[in-house]
Write an enzyme that holds these catalytic residues in place. Structure first.
Site, PDB file in Angstrom:
ATOM      1  N   HIS A  55       0.839  -1.204   0.000  1.00 15.57           N
ATOM      2  CA  HIS A  55       0.000   0.000   0.000  1.00 15.57           C
ATOM      3  C   HIS A  55       0.872   1.251   0.000  1.00 15.57           C
ATOM      4  O   HIS A  55       0.783   2.095   0.900  1.00 15.57           O
ATOM      5  CB  HIS A  55      -0.922   0.029   1.229  1.00 15.57           C
ATOM      6  CG  HIS A  55      -2.057  -0.943   1.158  1.00 15.57           C
ATOM      7  ND1 HIS A  55      -2.867  -1.241   2.234  1.00 15.57           N
ATOM      8  CD2 HIS A  55      -2.517  -1.694   0.117  1.00 15.57           C
ATOM      9  CE1 HIS A  55      -3.789  -2.129   1.860  1.00 15.57           C
ATOM     10  NE2 HIS A  55      -3.585  -2.430   0.589  1.00 15.57           N
ATOM     11  N   ASP A 159      -4.445  -7.244   6.432  1.00 12.86           N
ATOM     12  CA  ASP A 159      -3.075  -6.984   5.942  1.00 12.86           C
ATOM     13  C   ASP A 159      -2.240  -8.252   6.061  1.00 12.86           C
ATOM     14  O   ASP A 159      -1.536  -8.654   5.129  1.00 12.86           O
ATOM     15  CB  ASP A 159      -2.375  -5.906   6.798  1.00 12.86           C
ATOM     16  CG  ASP A 159      -2.746  -4.478   6.401  1.00 12.86           C
ATOM     17  OD1 ASP A 159      -3.434  -4.290   5.385  1.00 12.86           O
ATOM     18  OD2 ASP A 159      -2.330  -3.549   7.130  1.00 12.86           O
ATOM     19  N   ILE A 376      -4.823   7.070   9.616  1.00 12.72           N
ATOM     20  CA  ILE A 376      -3.893   8.189   9.736  1.00 12.72           C
ATOM     21  C   ILE A 376      -4.641   9.531   9.743  1.00 12.72           C
ATOM     22  O   ILE A 376      -4.295  10.434  10.510  1.00 12.72           O
ATOM     23  CB  ILE A 376      -2.850   8.130   8.595  1.00 12.72           C
ATOM     24  CG1 ILE A 376      -1.972   6.887   8.798  1.00 12.72           C
ATOM     25  CG2 ILE A 376      -1.996   9.390   8.561  1.00 12.72           C
ATOM     26  CD1 ILE A 376      -1.096   6.528   7.617  1.00 12.72           C
ATOM     27  N   THR A 377      -5.694   9.644   8.937  1.00 12.08           N
ATOM     28  CA  THR A 377      -6.421  10.926   8.922  1.00 12.08           C
ATOM     29  C   THR A 377      -7.143  11.178  10.255  1.00 12.08           C
ATOM     30  O   THR A 377      -7.261  12.337  10.669  1.00 12.08           O
ATOM     31  CB  THR A 377      -7.444  11.016   7.769  1.00 12.08           C
ATOM     32  OG1 THR A 377      -8.174   9.801   7.723  1.00 12.08           O
ATOM     33  CG2 THR A 377      -6.762  11.254   6.448  1.00 12.08           C
TER      34      THR A 377
HETATM   35  P1  FAD Z   1       2.684   5.528  15.974  1.00 10.87           P
HETATM   36  O1  FAD Z   1       2.589   5.590  14.501  1.00 10.87           O
HETATM   37  O2  FAD Z   1       2.837   4.195  16.587  1.00 10.87           O
HETATM   38  O3  FAD Z   1       3.909   6.458  16.421  1.00 10.87           O
HETATM   39  C1  FAD Z   1       4.428   6.443  17.729  1.00 10.87           C
HETATM   40  C2  FAD Z   1       5.925   6.725  17.682  1.00 10.87           C
HETATM   41  O4  FAD Z   1       6.411   6.911  19.018  1.00 10.87           O
HETATM   42  C3  FAD Z   1       6.733   5.571  17.093  1.00 10.87           C
HETATM   43  O5  FAD Z   1       7.623   6.059  16.121  1.00 10.87           O
HETATM   44  C4  FAD Z   1       7.484   5.007  18.305  1.00 10.87           C
HETATM   45  O6  FAD Z   1       8.732   4.436  17.979  1.00 10.87           O
HETATM   46  C5  FAD Z   1       7.641   6.246  19.164  1.00 10.87           C
HETATM   47  N1  FAD Z   1       7.861   5.945  20.597  1.00 10.87           N
HETATM   48  C6  FAD Z   1       7.230   5.003  21.346  1.00 10.87           C
HETATM   49  N2  FAD Z   1       7.684   5.023  22.611  1.00 10.87           N
HETATM   50  C7  FAD Z   1       8.625   5.988  22.668  1.00 10.87           C
HETATM   51  C8  FAD Z   1       9.467   6.463  23.718  1.00 10.87           C
HETATM   52  N3  FAD Z   1       9.413   5.946  24.957  1.00 10.87           N
HETATM   53  N4  FAD Z   1      10.340   7.458  23.453  1.00 10.87           N
HETATM   54  C9  FAD Z   1      10.409   7.993  22.195  1.00 10.87           C
HETATM   55  N5  FAD Z   1       9.625   7.572  21.166  1.00 10.87           N
HETATM   56  C10 FAD Z   1       8.739   6.579  21.400  1.00 10.87           C
HETATM   57  N6  FAD Z   1      -3.710   3.794   8.902  1.00 10.87           N
HETATM   58  C11 FAD Z   1      -4.017   4.171   7.641  1.00 10.87           C
HETATM   59  O7  FAD Z   1      -4.553   5.260   7.456  1.00 10.87           O
HETATM   60  N7  FAD Z   1      -3.735   3.353   6.579  1.00 10.87           N
HETATM   61  C12 FAD Z   1      -3.129   2.134   6.726  1.00 10.87           C
HETATM   62  O8  FAD Z   1      -2.881   1.412   5.759  1.00 10.87           O
HETATM   63  C13 FAD Z   1      -2.788   1.726   8.063  1.00 10.87           C
HETATM   64  N8  FAD Z   1      -2.170   0.534   8.266  1.00 10.87           N
HETATM   65  C14 FAD Z   1      -1.856   0.153   9.540  1.00 10.87           C
HETATM   66  C15 FAD Z   1      -1.234  -1.084   9.736  1.00 10.87           C
HETATM   67  C16 FAD Z   1      -0.899  -1.503  11.025  1.00 10.87           C
HETATM   68  C17 FAD Z   1      -0.242  -2.846  11.218  1.00 10.87           C
HETATM   69  C18 FAD Z   1      -1.219  -0.682  12.138  1.00 10.87           C
HETATM   70  C19 FAD Z   1      -0.888  -1.135  13.528  1.00 10.87           C
HETATM   71  C20 FAD Z   1      -1.842   0.546  11.936  1.00 10.87           C
HETATM   72  C21 FAD Z   1      -2.176   0.984  10.643  1.00 10.87           C
HETATM   73  N9  FAD Z   1      -2.817   2.206  10.422  1.00 10.87           N
HETATM   74  C22 FAD Z   1      -3.109   2.596   9.136  1.00 10.87           C
HETATM   75  C23 FAD Z   1      -3.159   3.135  11.538  1.00 10.87           C
HETATM   76  C24 FAD Z   1      -2.089   4.221  11.721  1.00 10.87           C
HETATM   77  O9  FAD Z   1      -0.832   3.610  11.675  1.00 10.87           O
HETATM   78  C25 FAD Z   1      -2.296   4.955  13.061  1.00 10.87           C
HETATM   79  O10 FAD Z   1      -3.510   5.677  12.994  1.00 10.87           O
HETATM   80  C26 FAD Z   1      -1.189   5.943  13.396  1.00 10.87           C
HETATM   81  O11 FAD Z   1       0.083   5.421  13.113  1.00 10.87           O
HETATM   82  C27 FAD Z   1      -1.202   6.340  14.875  1.00 10.87           C
HETATM   83  O12 FAD Z   1      -0.223   7.334  15.055  1.00 10.87           O
HETATM   84  P2  FAD Z   1       0.630   7.553  16.379  1.00 10.87           P
HETATM   85  O13 FAD Z   1       1.609   8.612  16.029  1.00 10.87           O
HETATM   86  O14 FAD Z   1      -0.301   7.755  17.514  1.00 10.87           O
HETATM   87  O15 FAD Z   1       1.388   6.159  16.666  1.00 10.87           O
END
Ligand code: FAD
Length: 460
Positions: A55, A159, A376-377
């Site tokens: 994707h 997935d 993501i949105t």
């Molecule tokens: P995350 O993306 O998890 O980011 C958190 C970040 O914090 C990471 O980089 C991590 O390393 C960092 N972190 C954690 N702990 C610490 C710490 N103690 N110190 C410093 N840094 C730290 N959404 C879509 O729209 N399309 C898709 O195709 C899609 N596919 C997905 C597939 C999977 C397997 C999963 C699990 C989710 C998917 N999603 C998808 C959903 C999307 O990924 C989430 O909505 C989004 O990533 C959430 O964002 P976030 O920043 O809260 O978390």
């Protein structure tokens, strides 16, 4: 002076939540400086390590994040584990405000006997494995069995099913790791069951992902028409997206395929199926007790209506043999620091509109704020709201007024502790290296998966 007018803000985590929060702060405040701390050596969180390799269009958000990171009022500090290398109170001392955007990294345990048996793998780890997450590279999932079972019926489950069943030559031009591609080429997995506690009206995946499964080359769907009895009448009342999804399921389960599709299905060597009304009860071991041999499922029926429907065991059980069991029943966040309130039941940081309760100057966004659901949105909208709350507080004089040292103070702490952060230009070097390694084989990139090698390439 400008220094006095420069709010120093730090964001913990560089996934969509971290980057969208930073983007909004920088756009709506002309002086604010934002540092993004990340524990990995590389940015982008689940956009890099979650989103499926087939994707690529979903990963276009990386371009926007890169623009943000290149701003001269933004800095990326990778290789820093907040809560270990630096504490949240230390960050709060150095900055005017701290935003926690560190996602939901733990998987929800199944809580059933046998869960620890070899062959039982969390979908999150499996995804991390094929997407090059360094800590999952030793996973070595056993693909020598013919049946895999996935517990959970969300998009992550699809997935995983799709990656298991896609003809490997169709993945060759993606950024899947070479090691995962090699293992998938040797895979003998022919059938994947995707199991849910509730019924077709409660699945959590979306129509695009379902359609992809139905059309997957070399693969046919197995759906039991009896699971869909009476559904035709009930879907009239459900909201449109759910109705369209259910209609597609219904058609696939009950309509006779056309000549072309029938021929395609007859040639298919692999299959996937949805098993409804089944709740995992016990992982069944092989006779020697060394590995998973199957899963015992409690047959359920539904109580209640609509979204609040519950699956209740009927007393019947069914054993489903499998050599690989993947659990995809959700995630939860970890508490990051004893000083930060945490709701262990919901697995989130308690907050109102992104303001962490009872801790002025501390905010949260993304999955750690609202729980691990949404695309993501959704995360973008939610992060903009957190940024807005922060900027309102800043304007209202609710944040510390004097100058704050920001990264200068943290850098000194980290250096004393032997921690060496990596910068965004370091990432750009790794990025270029990955792209160049992919070129020979026509891949968009070959991901670097070994932390030591990455640090060596950076001259650390
Ligand atoms: P995350 O993306 O998890 O980011 C958190 C970040 O914090 C990471 O980089 C991590 O390393 C960092 N972190 C954690 N702990 C610490 C710490 N103690 N110190 C410093 N840094 C730290 N959404 C879509 O729209 N399309 C898709 O195709 C899609 N596919 C997905 C597939 C999977 C397997 C999963 C699990 C989710 C998917 N999603 C998808 C959903 C999307 O990924 C989430 O909505 C989004 O990533 C959430 O964002 P976030 O920043 O809260 O978390």
């Amino acid at each position: 002076s400008t220094q006095e007018k420069t709010p120093q803000i730090c964001v913990v985590g560089s996934g969509p939540a971290g980057f969208y929060t930073a983007q909004h702060l920088l756009k709506h405040h002309t002086h604010a400086h934002v540092d993004i701390y990340e524990k990995q050596l590389v940015p982008f969180g689940l956009v890099r390590f979650g989103v499926a390799p087939d994707h690529p269009e979903v990963k276009n958000v990386i371009n926007t994040f890169t623009q943000t990171a290149r701003s001269d009022r933004c800095a990326f500090q990778g290789n820093v584990v907040v809560g270990r290398d630096v504490s949240v109170p230390e960050l709060r001392e150095a900055y005017h405000a701290v935003v926690l955007s560190y996602g939901a990294e733990d998987h929800q345990p199944l809580g059933i006997p046998g869960e620890e048996l070899p062959g039982v793998v969390s979908a999150r780890a499996f995804v991390g494995w094929y997407n090059g997450l360094p800590e999952n590279q030793e996973l070595a999932p056993d693909l020598s069995c013919d049946t895999a079972v996935i517990l959970g019926q969300g998009n992550v489950a699809l997935d995983v099913a799709r990656i298991l069943l896609t003809p490997p030559e169709h993945l060759e031009k993606t950024d899947i790791t070479e090691a995962a591609l090699g293992a998938l080429r040797q895979s003998r997995v022919k059938t994947v069951w995707i199991v849910g506690r509730r019924g077709p009206l409660q699945v959590a995946f979306t129509i695009k992902e379902l359609r992809e499964m139905i059309q997957l080359p070399g693969t046919r769907p197995i759906l039991d028409p009896s699971d869909f009895l009476g559904l035709q009448d009930r879907i009239k009342d459900v909201p449109r997206p759910r109705r369209r999804l259910t209609e597609l399921l219904l058609r696939t389960a009950t309509e006779k395929p056309g000549v072309e599709e029938a021929a395609r299905q007859a040639l298919a060597s692999r299959a996937w199926g949805l098993r409804f009304f089944r709740s995992p009860q016990q992982v069944l071991p092989t006779p020697d007790g060394q590995r998973v041999a199957g899963i015992r499922l409690a047959v359920t029926s539904l109580e209640g209506v609509g979204e609040s429907t519950r699956a209740v065991p009927t007393g019947d059980v069914e054993d489903l043999p499998c050599g690989l069991l993947l659990s995809s029943v959700g995630y939860k966040s970890r508490p990051i620091d004893p000083s930060v309130p945490f709701d262990p039941k919901l697995g989130v940081i308690p907050n109102t509109e992104g303001r962490v309760v009872n801790v002025p100057g501390l905010y949260c966004s993304g999955w750690v704020k609202r729980g691990p659901t949404g695309v993501i949105t959704t995360t973008m909208t939610d992060s903009f709201l957190t940024s807005q709350a922060l900027l309102e507080d800043l304007k209202a004089g609710l944040l510390p007024s004097g100058p704050r040292p920001g990264y200068v103070a943290i850098q000194a702490l980290l250096s004393n502790r032997g921690v060496r952060p990596v910068s965004f230009s370091d990432w750009e070097k790794l990025d270029a290296e990955e792209v160049s390694r992919g070129q020979g084989t026509g891949k968009p990139r070959e991901k670097l998966v070994d932390r030591r090698e990455m640090l060596r390439l950076l001259g650390h």
